[in-house]
Design an enzyme around this catalytic site. Structure first.
Site, PDB file in Angstrom:
ATOM      1  CE  LYS A  58     -36.261   7.660 -30.075  1.00 41.73           C
ATOM      2  NZ  LYS A  58     -35.730   8.470 -28.959  1.00 41.73           N
ATOM      3  CE  LYS A 114     -38.205   0.387 -22.831  1.00 47.22           C
ATOM      4  NZ  LYS A 114     -36.950   1.161 -22.807  1.00 47.22           N
ATOM      5  CE  LYS A 168     -40.536   9.901 -20.473  1.00 42.59           C
ATOM      6  NZ  LYS A 168     -39.678  10.919 -19.823  1.00 42.59           N
TER       7      LYS A 168
END
Length: 345
Positions: free
Chosen positions: A113, A207, A210
């Site tokens: 990230k 994956k 969201k």
């Protein structure tokens, strides 16, 4: 011996999708009557990355309502909002002061990230695993249901608990002894069941998430039948006729068959036989029907809950009271062991 304590939660960073439901919440529902459960909406974690402050409170309530709509039973489970229990932030600070920096710098999710955020990466993102450790340790959790991607964070939680017990406790430093032997209980991971890893509709190698900028990559729990049909119709496939599991050259095929298997409650063998000679045009309507049939009852219950906001308010208030009582007892135990003076009763 009472029931084992289970702790888990989901961030309020948008509507839950099939990956959240099939990979986590449905397992919570299936196993909940065998445990004493604490399910939180982890809104403090949601602000470790850029977020929309006008939507945070609304999304938090929506996630709590979806917990109920998916089947969480309040007779054996407590639902609460993380930020409403101040002990989470306070214990995180205390754990920060015993956690070596290099333990956090090696976290794989932080590295991934941080690359995306560049110079805007926050200290909060680096410290995310310590807050997660506080979440778990506050409730003396015996088991923590996690996916493989969170396993490293749970291992860190165990390391932090052992370090606190070793530095400030007495007796059994593994945290597995009798009452009073340690300060923090060392939790065990409960890796989610095989087959529950749901991949993106636009890339079978990643994956369902969201945070993916494309809404076409995921089926959200609150998607209408028309939206579900559209997303499945346009999802990525391959030109091969005949559908099969476990072919590494066909990740989308494996993902969509796996979704159909779980949503239709069939065995892998039965789905493999049924779909062996199908083309995508024949298969996609089957997957669409199975997804709609699974999600419609949840959607109806969700709307009933939202139509009675007083019920949701009461549920969250009761959850806050129960969670705060458990969390404060653990926090006081840690503070006493570390030498702090507690306020008079």
């Amino acid at each position: 011996m009472g029931k084992p304590r289970v702790l888990s939660g989901v961030q309020p960073t948008g509507t839950l999708h099939l990956g959240n439901y099939l990979g986590a919440i449905r397992n919570w529902v299936d196993d909940q009557h065998d445990s004493d459960n604490f399910f939180c909406v982890v809104d403090l974690h949601a602000v470790t990355v850029p977020h929309d402050p006008t939507m945070l409170a609304e999304n938090t309530r929506a996630i709590a309502a979806l917990y109920l709509a998916c089947g969480i039973d309040l007779s054996c489970s407590t639902i609460f909002v993380q930020s409403q229990i101040s002990a989470h932030a306070e214990l995180a600070w205390l754990l920060n002061c015993v956690t070596p920096l290099n333990w956090l710098e090696r976290m794989i999710q932080f590295k991934e990230k941080a690359v995306k955020q560049g110079e805007n990466v926050s200290v909060g993102l680096l410290d995310y695993p310590v807050l997660m450790a506080a979440d778990i340790l506050l409730y003396d959790a015996d088991r923590v249901p996690v996916g493989e991607d969170q396993k490293q964070h749970l291992e860190l939680t165990r390391d932090i608990a052992l370090r606190v017990n070793h530095q400030f406790g007495a007796g059994d430093s593994l945290g597995k002894g009798g009452e009073g032997d340690s300060i923090l209980k060392v939790p065990d991971p409960a890796i989610r069941k095989a087959g529950a890893r749901v991949m993106s509709l636009t890339d079978g190698a990643n994956k369902m998430s969201k945070s993916d900028p494309s809404e076409m990559s995921r089926i959200e729990i609150l998607d209408s039948p028309d939206q579900i049909k559209k997303k499945i119709k346009r999802c990525k496939t391959d030109p091969v006729r005949g559908l099969e599991f476990d072919n590494p050259e066909r990740p989308e095929c494996n993902n969509l068959l796996g979704l159909y298997q779980v949503l239709s409650n069939q065995t892998k063998e039965a789905v493999a036989t049924e779909c062996a000679h199908m083309g995508w045009g024949q298969f996609k309507p089957l997957l669409t029907a199975a997804a709609i049939a699974t999600l419609e009852p949840i959607q109806h219950k969700y709307q009933d809950i939202l139509n009675d906001p007083g019920y949701l308010d009461t549920m969250l208030k009761d959850g806050q009271t129960k969670a705060n009582e458990v969390a404060q007892a653990t926090l006081n135990r840690v503070k006493t062991a570390m030498g702090f003076s507690l306020p008079a009763a």
